[in-house]
Design an enzyme around this catalytic site. Structure first.
Site, PDB file in Angstrom:
ATOM      1  N   HIS A 163      79.073 -22.080 -37.390  1.00 23.44           N
ATOM      2  CA  HIS A 163      80.229 -22.363 -38.232  1.00 23.44           C
ATOM      3  C   HIS A 163      80.633 -21.163 -39.091  1.00 23.44           C
ATOM      4  CE1 HIS A 163      83.100 -25.337 -39.414  1.00 23.44           C
ATOM      5  NE2 HIS A 163      82.345 -26.351 -39.075  1.00 23.44           N
ATOM      6  N   ASP A 365      89.997 -26.376 -19.537  1.00 24.09           N
ATOM      7  CA  ASP A 365      90.003 -26.550 -18.078  1.00 24.09           C
ATOM      8  C   ASP A 365      89.561 -25.242 -17.436  1.00 24.09           C
ATOM      9  OD1 ASP A 365      90.511 -26.964 -15.406  1.00 24.09           O
ATOM     10  OD2 ASP A 365      92.635 -27.449 -15.642  1.00 24.09           O
TER      11      ASP A 365
END
Length: 421
Positions: A163, A365
């Site tokens: 993070h 994708d």
């Protein structure tokens, strides 16, 4: 039946071309002590052909424009953490499983494969329990990937991101770019921008690391059907004279009430809910910025208020807190806070909520379609947490995964959640 995952290779994937060296500043939030841990997530795809090879090659290409992620986050003694652009690369593991995704129930809970067989661990860690240690080490890797190929063509990407280097949207932006390059695009459609120096850098000092209690939390999971969500949203529309609410607002209001009714009988307990909201639209950051741009939204009230109020009135509390966040983030950016607005308290009275439905991971994708499911692991006992996800295909709706109640309240919480009224 026991199934086995076998590693074929592991090592660092370096940028495909030479990249700049030097030191880069982290944003204020990236330097925050509690934002240095690694977030584990699974991304499950039904189809793929040699996905590890394709992703490895695309990753090397993506690390050219995203070269800071191929470096190391360091914190010399007495200094703020920063990124050293070393070009060492991202840790990448390629593995295969002797089963299909169907054999392991598409990795639904309870998991039929071990956590450590699905996500990569650094040399400093040997298990998920060691993750919290990463908050305190002096040098660490921003990203790690683990690609497991399954029989019948499916594959899973186990992702770990730090993070300090990026928030959820920034991490998804990077992984989306890897997907674009895997599909043959010459470059990412969104040009990445580091730009941490121009992000707000107020003088207020971060609060000390909070105490980490041992809460012994139970895992819960529920899919909310789209028609039920729309029913609740229509109730709010009528209550609020035509004003809308988001899926996040209405589900979290419902879940908070369910948890409160399951846990408390005393109406005078002070309880809190917190979630982090994106501030990109408020601070008008560059579209390609992939650092941290979040701010806490905090709601405090009594257990009796949440137990007795209609869900639509709890939504009002949440929306009011979100409106206040829009004001507070500008005050914070202008250095008008005397105390740290990011300070956290971890206890049983406080729940933390995260929305993964709009981060962008669900649109990644690599060439064989978007994932059937993606979401983080919830595997700690020091934060009572609830996470909203896009439900696994083909289910239409939203999934809640949670570790927010102890075993003594788990049955009552489940009973409350399953009341679709």
């Amino acid at each position: 039946m026991r199934f086995t995952v076998t590693k074929a290779s592991e090592g660092y994937v370096r940028p495909a071309e030479p990249t700049p060296a030097g030191s880069l500043t982290l944003d204020w939030i990236g330097r925050y002590p509690t934002h240095r841990g690694l977030v584990d997530s699974l991304h499950i795809f039904e189809h793929g052909k040699e996905p590890a090879k394709v992703i490895r090659e695309a990753l090397a290409k993506a690390l050219v424009p995203y070269y800071p992620l191929a470096g190391r986050i360091v914190q010399p003694e007495g200094c703020d953490p920063r990124v050293e652009c070393t070009g060492e690369g991202i840790w990448f593991v390629e593995a295969s499983a002797d089963c299909s995704l169907a054999d392991v129930n598409h990795l639904e809970r309870p998991l039929m494969l071990a956590h450590e067989d699905l996500v990569p661990y650094t040399e400093l860690e040997t298990s998920p329990a060691d993750t919290i240690m990463m908050i305190q080490v002096s040098s660490f890797v921003p990203f790690l990937l683990y690609v497991t190929e399954f029989a019948c063509g499916g594959f899973v990407v186990g992702l770990r991101f730090n993070h300090a280097s990026a928030d959820g949207m920034g991490s998804a932006q990077f992984i989306y770019a890897v997907g674009e390059l895997a599909r043959g695009l010459p470059e990412p459609t969104v040009k990445p921008v580091w730009d941490r120096d121009s992000y707000p850098n107020p003088k207020v000092k971060p609060a000390p690391l909070p105490d980490l209690p041992k809460l012994a939390l139970e895992y819960s999971e529920l899919n909310f059907p789209a028609h039920y969500i729309n029913q609740l949203k229509n109730q709010y529309l009528e209550h609020a004279n035509g004003r809308w609410c988001s899926t996040f607002d209405i589900i979290i209001a419902k879940v908070w009430q369910c948890r409160t009714r399951a846990v408390y009988s005393d109406p005078d307990v002070n309880i809190r809910m917190c979630f982090f909201a994106s501030t990109r639209h408020i601070l008008k950051v560059n579209k390609g910025y992939y650092g941290n741009s979040i701010f806490p939204v905090k709601v405090s009230t009594t257990s009796g208020k949440i137990m007795s109020s209609p869900v639509v009135e709890i939504v009002d509390l949440i929306k009011k807190a979100k409106d206040q966040m829009a004001v507070d983030v500008l005050k914070w950016a202008n250095d008008e806070f005397e105390s740290d607005p990011f300070s956290m308290t971890f206890n049983y009275e406080t729940i933390y909520v995260s929305d993964w439905t709009k981060l962008g991971f669900s649109e990644v994708d690599y060439g064989w379609g978007i994932p059937m499911y993606c979401g983080p692991f919830t595997n700690n006992d020091y934060i009572a947490s609830c996470i909203l996800l896009k439900a696994p295909a083909p289910f239409q709706g939203t999934r809640l995964i949670a570790r927010c109640v102890s075993s003594e309240h788990a049955d009552a919480f489940s009973e409350q959640l399953n009341r679709f009224d």
